[in-house]
Design a protein around this motif. Structure first.
Motif, PDB file in Angstrom:
ATOM      1  N   SER A 146      49.551  62.722  -4.881  1.00  0.00           N
ATOM      2  CA  SER A 146      50.445  63.859  -5.127  1.00  0.00           C
ATOM      3  C   SER A 146      50.755  64.592  -3.825  1.00  0.00           C
ATOM      4  O   SER A 146      51.864  65.096  -3.626  1.00  0.00           O
ATOM      5  CB  SER A 146      49.831  64.821  -6.154  1.00  0.00           C
ATOM      6  OG  SER A 146      48.621  65.365  -5.692  1.00  0.00           O
ATOM      7  N   ALA A 147      49.773  64.645  -2.909  1.00  0.00           N
ATOM      8  CA  ALA A 147      50.005  65.288  -1.607  1.00  0.00           C
ATOM      9  C   ALA A 147      51.056  64.518  -0.811  1.00  0.00           C
ATOM     10  O   ALA A 147      51.911  65.115  -0.144  1.00  0.00           O
ATOM     11  CB  ALA A 147      48.701  65.370  -0.820  1.00  0.00           C
ATOM     12  N   ALA A 148      51.020  63.179  -0.899  1.00  0.00           N
ATOM     13  CA  ALA A 148      52.010  62.354  -0.196  1.00  0.00           C
ATOM     14  C   ALA A 148      53.414  62.622  -0.735  1.00  0.00           C
ATOM     15  O   ALA A 148      54.381  62.734   0.031  1.00  0.00           O
ATOM     16  CB  ALA A 148      51.659  60.879  -0.343  1.00  0.00           C
ATOM     17  N   LEU A 151      54.584  65.970   0.448  1.00  0.00           N
ATOM     18  CA  LEU A 151      54.997  65.882   1.848  1.00  0.00           C
ATOM     19  C   LEU A 151      56.429  65.337   1.951  1.00  0.00           C
ATOM     20  O   LEU A 151      57.253  65.867   2.711  1.00  0.00           O
ATOM     21  CB  LEU A 151      54.033  64.994   2.626  1.00  0.00           C
ATOM     22  CG  LEU A 151      54.377  64.707   4.091  1.00  0.00           C
ATOM     23  CD1 LEU A 151      54.487  65.988   4.908  1.00  0.00           C
ATOM     24  CD2 LEU A 151      53.348  63.765   4.724  1.00  0.00           C
ATOM     25  N   ALA A 152      56.707  64.297   1.180  1.00  0.00           N
ATOM     26  CA  ALA A 152      58.062  63.727   1.181  1.00  0.00           C
ATOM     27  C   ALA A 152      59.086  64.774   0.755  1.00  0.00           C
ATOM     28  O   ALA A 152      60.167  64.882   1.350  1.00  0.00           O
ATOM     29  CB  ALA A 152      58.114  62.512   0.252  1.00  0.00           C
ATOM     30  N   GLU A 153      58.727  65.570  -0.252  1.00  0.00           N
ATOM     31  CA  GLU A 153      59.635  66.641  -0.723  1.00  0.00           C
ATOM     32  C   GLU A 153      59.842  67.702   0.346  1.00  0.00           C
ATOM     33  O   GLU A 153      60.942  68.229   0.514  1.00  0.00           O
ATOM     34  CB  GLU A 153      59.062  67.286  -1.983  1.00  0.00           C
ATOM     35  CG  GLU A 153      59.396  66.540  -3.248  1.00  0.00           C
ATOM     36  CD  GLU A 153      59.047  67.349  -4.489  1.00  0.00           C
ATOM     37  OE1 GLU A 153      59.822  67.336  -5.453  1.00  0.00           O
ATOM     38  OE2 GLU A 153      57.981  67.999  -4.487  1.00  0.00           O
ATOM     39  N   VAL A 225      59.338  55.561   1.849  1.00  0.00           N
ATOM     40  CA  VAL A 225      58.411  54.442   1.697  1.00  0.00           C
ATOM     41  C   VAL A 225      57.003  55.022   1.753  1.00  0.00           C
ATOM     42  O   VAL A 225      56.618  55.662   2.735  1.00  0.00           O
ATOM     43  CB  VAL A 225      58.585  53.390   2.817  1.00  0.00           C
ATOM     44  CG1 VAL A 225      57.536  52.284   2.669  1.00  0.00           C
ATOM     45  CG2 VAL A 225      59.991  52.812   2.800  1.00  0.00           C
ATOM     46  N   ILE A 226      56.252  54.827   0.674  1.00  0.00           N
ATOM     47  CA  ILE A 226      54.854  55.282   0.646  1.00  0.00           C
ATOM     48  C   ILE A 226      53.982  54.044   0.525  1.00  0.00           C
ATOM     49  O   ILE A 226      54.065  53.304  -0.456  1.00  0.00           O
ATOM     50  CB  ILE A 226      54.585  56.261  -0.518  1.00  0.00           C
ATOM     51  CG1 ILE A 226      55.514  57.474  -0.407  1.00  0.00           C
ATOM     52  CG2 ILE A 226      53.116  56.711  -0.495  1.00  0.00           C
ATOM     53  CD1 ILE A 226      55.360  58.486  -1.541  1.00  0.00           C
ATOM     54  N   SER A 227      53.157  53.809   1.539  1.00  0.00           N
ATOM     55  CA  SER A 227      52.351  52.586   1.587  1.00  0.00           C
ATOM     56  C   SER A 227      50.878  52.893   1.363  1.00  0.00           C
ATOM     57  O   SER A 227      50.311  53.782   2.000  1.00  0.00           O
ATOM     58  CB  SER A 227      52.555  51.881   2.928  1.00  0.00           C
ATOM     59  OG  SER A 227      52.046  50.567   2.866  1.00  0.00           O
ATOM     60  N   ALA A 228      50.261  52.139   0.458  1.00  0.00           N
ATOM     61  CA  ALA A 228      48.857  52.391   0.109  1.00  0.00           C
ATOM     62  C   ALA A 228      48.184  51.091  -0.318  1.00  0.00           C
ATOM     63  O   ALA A 228      47.691  50.968  -1.431  1.00  0.00           O
ATOM     64  CB  ALA A 228      48.782  53.420  -1.021  1.00  0.00           C
ATOM     65  N   THR A 229      48.180  50.112   0.550  1.00  0.00           N
ATOM     66  CA  THR A 229      47.538  48.839   0.213  1.00  0.00           C
ATOM     67  C   THR A 229      46.090  48.835   0.697  1.00  0.00           C
ATOM     68  O   THR A 229      45.654  49.736   1.406  1.00  0.00           O
ATOM     69  CB  THR A 229      48.278  47.638   0.855  1.00  0.00           C
ATOM     70  OG1 THR A 229      47.912  47.552   2.245  1.00  0.00           O
ATOM     71  CG2 THR A 229      49.780  47.762   0.699  1.00  0.00           C
ATOM     72  N   GLY A 230      45.385  47.795   0.325  1.00  0.00           N
ATOM     73  CA  GLY A 230      44.011  47.624   0.812  1.00  0.00           C
ATOM     74  C   GLY A 230      43.931  46.569   1.891  1.00  0.00           C
ATOM     75  O   GLY A 230      42.860  46.010   2.144  1.00  0.00           O
ATOM     76  N   MET A 255      58.555  57.567   6.044  1.00  0.00           N
ATOM     77  CA  MET A 255      57.470  56.642   5.700  1.00  0.00           C
ATOM     78  C   MET A 255      56.149  57.399   5.704  1.00  0.00           C
ATOM     79  O   MET A 255      55.849  58.114   6.665  1.00  0.00           O
ATOM     80  CB  MET A 255      57.402  55.486   6.707  1.00  0.00           C
ATOM     81  CG  MET A 255      58.509  54.462   6.553  1.00  0.00           C
ATOM     82  SD  MET A 255      58.192  53.031   7.631  1.00  0.00           S
ATOM     83  CE  MET A 255      59.232  51.807   6.848  1.00  0.00           C
ATOM     84  N   ILE A 256      55.390  57.230   4.644  1.00  0.00           N
ATOM     85  CA  ILE A 256      54.088  57.905   4.533  1.00  0.00           C
ATOM     86  C   ILE A 256      53.026  56.838   4.290  1.00  0.00           C
ATOM     87  O   ILE A 256      53.077  56.106   3.297  1.00  0.00           O
ATOM     88  CB  ILE A 256      54.089  58.943   3.398  1.00  0.00           C
ATOM     89  CG1 ILE A 256      55.207  59.974   3.629  1.00  0.00           C
ATOM     90  CG2 ILE A 256      52.730  59.641   3.315  1.00  0.00           C
ATOM     91  CD1 ILE A 256      55.380  60.962   2.494  1.00  0.00           C
ATOM     92  N   ASP A 257      52.101  56.742   5.217  1.00  0.00           N
ATOM     93  CA  ASP A 257      51.049  55.725   5.189  1.00  0.00           C
ATOM     94  C   ASP A 257      49.735  56.393   4.776  1.00  0.00           C
ATOM     95  O   ASP A 257      49.166  57.178   5.531  1.00  0.00           O
ATOM     96  CB  ASP A 257      50.935  55.109   6.586  1.00  0.00           C
ATOM     97  CG  ASP A 257      49.941  53.952   6.644  1.00  0.00           C
ATOM     98  OD1 ASP A 257      49.237  53.723   5.651  1.00  0.00           O
ATOM     99  OD2 ASP A 257      49.878  53.288   7.695  1.00  0.00           O
TER     100      ASP A 257
END
Length: 397
Positions: A146-148, A151-153, A225-230, A255-257
């Motif tokens: 939700s913070a990400a 931040l985008a907003e 683009v919000i990236s959250a892989t392992g 872009m948010i990593d």
């Protein structure tokens, strides 16, 4: 000794956390070689890496280099605070509780956790649940996801007409998705290495799923683009982004990593893309912290009481083997003497059970106060009483 070694967002930025995680693994390997480690549990999240160990009391001569090292009461207090979300970047977030449960289950499955850490983590999970029931620490949207989105907003304004691409459909990607659902977006795309998982998450969002090899096509006109892989390495380099996104779109893109290790290469920002990572969520985290200060104070009170109970439980564990020995000795005597009595009394017409139950009660009553006093002595670290008791009972056969 219970030892906690950690690095987290409080003492380091994301690059330092990435570097220190491997160093922590090296130190842990050395500790296992040079000390007696009875139990351990490891925890790794997007902004922390921790190890809890039960080990011998011998000195630890290592170069910690920025790692936080705490033992016994301090380590116990930390894990209770951690379970309640008080140590999280986003105060009150629920995900850490699930992460603690997963870490504990994994350690039990592999045989790394025993009675001590079992007692500690069972208490921590209980306290985390209790604090969330008794306070409003987790009220509203509180997660890294939700913070990400917030931040985008803050960068782009209303996201309703924006195209959002989520890379990764695991736990963190799901948190992002949940936060996006509340924004009623029209264009959400989910990319994941396992297409079925991407499909499930996209269905929940009312969005669409793509195969991972079509990532470049999805980035072409994405606003966010919000990236959250392992993934253990970066998945988006400057070259890949430059090839996928037209020059006129790069400066419009955010872009948010939120992965650890990071998914997006730092050089991507040199293309004009507004690139953010975990460290950039601190401003939103600070606002969230101020909103929850009074709830955090209530949580601290609960933690203080529960910490005292946990320490008592752990002291009882220290004396349990001795109590079990006393019980076993008493039971052996009871059975031996009861059988002698049965032989002397002969046929009792089925009343043997009455005598057997009576002897059990007598033994339990005789040792009731003794055992209670031993537990109290352990709570107060009264070594003199415990050593005397061990001497008195050592020849009791």
């Amino acid at each position: 000794m219970i030892l906690n070694i950690r690095i987290d967002h409080k003492t380091a930025d994301i690059s330092k956390i990435e570097e220190s995680t491997s160093r922590m693994d090296e130190i842990f390997a050395k500790i296992q070689q040079e000390h007696q480690v009875q139990e351990f549990i490891q925890i790794k999240t997007c902004n922390r890496a921790e190890i809890y160990l039960v080990m011998d009391e011998s000195p630890l001569n290592y170069h910690w280099n920025g790692l936080v090292v705490e033992k016994d009461e301090k380590a116990l207090e930390h894990v209770l605070k951690l379970s309640c979300g008080l140590e999280s970047m986003i105060i009150g977030e629920d995900q850490i509780l699930g992460q603690l449960k997963d870490a504990y289950k994994s350690s039990v499955k592999t045989g790394c956790s025993g009675q001590v850490l079992g007692t500690v983590f069972t208490k921590a999970i209980h306290v985390g649940q209790a604090v969330r029931k008794k306070t409003r620490i987790n009220q509203g949207s509180v997660s890294i996801g939700s913070a990400a989105v917030n931040l985008a907003e803050s960068v782009l304004g209303d996201l309703k007409c924006k195209k959002v691409l989520i890379i990764g459909a695991g736990k963190m990607g799901t948190l992002v998705a949940k936060a996006l659902v509340e924004k009623h977006l029209k264009a959400i795309v989910v990319a994941n290495r396992t297409y079925d998982r991407a499909m499930c998450l996209a269905r929940e969002l009312g969005g669409s799923a793509i195969h991972f090899d079509l990532l470049a096509r999805a980035m072409y006109d994405a606003d966010v683009v919000i990236s959250a892989t392992g993934a253990p390495h970066t998945i988006l380099t400057a070259e890949k982004v430059m090839d996928a996104v037209p020059a006129e779109n790069l400066k419009k893109m955010v872009m948010i990593d939120i992965a650890n290790p990071r998914d997006i290469e730092e050089d991507v920002s040199q293309l004009g893309v507004r690139l953010y990572n975990i460290d950039d969520l601190r401003g939103i985290a600070d606002k969230n912290k101020k909103m929850r200060e009074s709830e955090a104070e209530e949580a601290e009170k609960i933690i203080a009481d529960e910490l005292e109970l946990l320490e008592k439980s752990l002291r009882h564990l220290e004396v349990e083997p001795f109590i079990a020995q006393i019980r076993a000795q008493a039971e052996a005597i009871r059975i031996r003497e009861t059988e002698k009595a049965f032989r002397k009394l002969g046929d009792m017409n089925g009343k043997e059970r009455v005598v057997d139950d009576l002897t059990k009660v007598v033994v339990d009553r005789v040792f009731l106060n003794i055992i209670q006093n031993l537990k109290e002595a352990s709570e107060h670290h009264d070594k003199a009483v415990l050593n005397s008791a061990k001497y008195i009972f050592k020849n009791n056969k």
